[in-house]
Design an enzyme around this catalytic site. Sequence first.
Site, mmCIF file in Angstrom:
data_model
loop_
_atom_site.group_PDB
_atom_site.id
_atom_site.type_symbol
_atom_site.label_atom_id
_atom_site.label_comp_id
_atom_site.label_asym_id
_atom_site.label_seq_id
_atom_site.Cartn_x
_atom_site.Cartn_y
_atom_site.Cartn_z
ATOM 1 N N GLU A 34 21.066 70.691 0.127
ATOM 2 C CA GLU A 34 21.043 71.922 -0.647
ATOM 3 C C GLU A 34 21.835 72.945 0.163
ATOM 4 O OE1 GLU A 34 17.265 73.888 -1.082
ATOM 5 O OE2 GLU A 34 17.971 75.063 -2.795
ATOM 6 N N ARG A 259 11.599 61.211 8.524
ATOM 7 C CA ARG A 259 12.606 62.132 9.036
ATOM 8 C C ARG A 259 12.521 62.212 10.558
ATOM 9 N NH1 ARG A 259 11.566 67.040 5.353
ATOM 10 N NH2 ARG A 259 13.212 67.930 6.630
ATOM 11 N N LYS A 269 14.124 74.534 7.988
ATOM 12 C CA LYS A 269 15.113 75.575 7.755
ATOM 13 C C LYS A 269 14.492 76.960 7.854
ATOM 14 C CE LYS A 269 18.674 73.385 5.105
ATOM 15 N NZ LYS A 269 19.100 72.956 3.779
#
Length: 550
Positions: A34, A259, A269
């Site tokens: 994104e 992850r 983020k």
Amino acid sequence: MEESLSSKNFIEEFIEQDIREKGLSHIQTRFPPEPNGYLHIGHAKALSIDFSMAEKFGGSCNLRFDDTNPTKEDEEFVDAIMDDICWLGFHWAHVFFGSDYFDTCYELAVKLIKKGVAYVCDLSKDEMREYRGTLTEPGRNSPWRDRSVEENLALFARMKAGDFPDGTRTLRAKIDMASPNMNMRDPAMYRIIHMAHHHTGDKWCIYPMYDFAHPIQDAIEGVTHSLCSLEYEAHRPLYDWVVEQCEFQQKPRQIEFARLNLTNTMMSKRYLRRLVEEGFVAGWDDPRMPTLCGLRRRGYTAESIRDFLSRVGVAKADSVVETAMLEHCIREDLNAHAHRMMAVLDPIRLVVDNWPENTVQNIALDNLPGDETAGVRALPFGRELYIEREDFSYDPPKKYFRLKPDGEVRLKGAYIVKCTRYETDAAGNVTTVYCTYDPETRSGEGQRKVKGTLHWLPLQSAVAAEFRLYEDLLLPESGEAEALDFTQRLNPASIVKRHGFVEPGLAACPVGSRYQFMRVGYFCADLDHTAAAPVFNRIVSLKDSFKVVN
RNA sequence: UGGGGUGUCGCCAAGCGGUAAGGCACGGGACUUUGACUCCCGCAUUCGUAGGUUCGAAUCCUGCCACCCCAGCCA
């Protein structure tokens, strides 16, 4: 690159199975960031899996910007993301934007309405939450669930036309409000957002949700394997539902993996953004950041990061990898390539009493011992030198191989010197150390050996430089401190600046060039570096087995 | 708590019924004009746990425990 990890990871096995059983002839993957921030090393793991799985099976991988939410995304990040992927050394087949498929998404939404499996819902956000039920109680059907196809079609068209304000209506999938999987309780597919989109401008005021858009994008692009992280596992039934209801013939398969997490590092983020916006770091490319641009500025090579990723592997278990692994990879890379230079970060003066005044002798030094093609350079040896403050002690601990009163060391590439006396200031800090050199011990001549070898610099021609020494941004978690905000865990020593000297030849080195400063560590000329004001980042220190025993 | 996942050495991670790979870290030694590098050696009688099946289980079955994810009109 270590290809020793010869065993296949579970994703490769799934793909092989699909090739065998479904007769797939082309493997297609995608990396779908994104565009709302910079890529970090966690993304690097994901993208490296996406690209390398495709490559391994002779397929290809697309780069697709997942831009279905105009409130969060910005064009600013698109170029940065592409730069980082290129820098890492991966190549996409095509670049797409999720917004490229808005028309198709809309048509498919209409199709679902016509099939009676999607409806316009007038519930507010709060009401929808109430109706959704909880983990243990089933939800209730929305009062708008049974609108006619005609009414739904008309309402959805009006949503698109901009007749309704934000948040007043949604398009929902009609699945099962009693499903034990929360994601299947009539999830929203479209919401109203009156906001310009960085790619489609004002064309749309309704935007598809990730859960609706992603499987469609995958299917349209012919993605065979949609690889993503573990938190999407519970979304897979919905992913499959969308593909099924839209009647795509070729069905992409979603596979989830764990992850990447690193010790003393946060990867979200939201956290990275706070570091930048609240001024805890200098920017997204601050050399302490786990962002790819930060690691790059710090001096990490793309090769070392790829090597690291291959060593970490791919699995489904939650894990936290020690930063020591990453550091090992960059040391291994740089050990083979980085030229050996001399730098004194915290200098004290060393005077060679029996060296003639105003006389220098050029000392030849190998740029990369063991590799003659790397060449040699000369450094003038004279009466006044700099050595590292920590390389002298008038009260040495046991097994101290460095300079001490009456002790001898070799000055790298030059002579063996013997400490005769030293001076201190009023506070007791050593200011100057005096020694005599043994003319019989010039490098390569004579038989005498001493235990210690020091790096040094000629006082006259050394060039002043700034050194930035980095450590982890965060201190280790201290048990119950997990509830604390990250600001309580900030490492006050994450950056320490030193003002010392480098070899004269280093002033003009290019930004980004990497060296091993002998006995100190691997360094990289920072973005701020100029010939007039040299600045070097410590990428990583050298391993050091010297332990003060006492 | 309903659902979905995961548990193999300090940290990653192989293992897919035949008797615990590898890497990092760590410890010891050799070498060394970088206390670096390199090179040797060591490092899980045991696979979350308790049972069961089997000649044989980390691998199969059952129960239990721990941890992670899901109740956004975020992705």
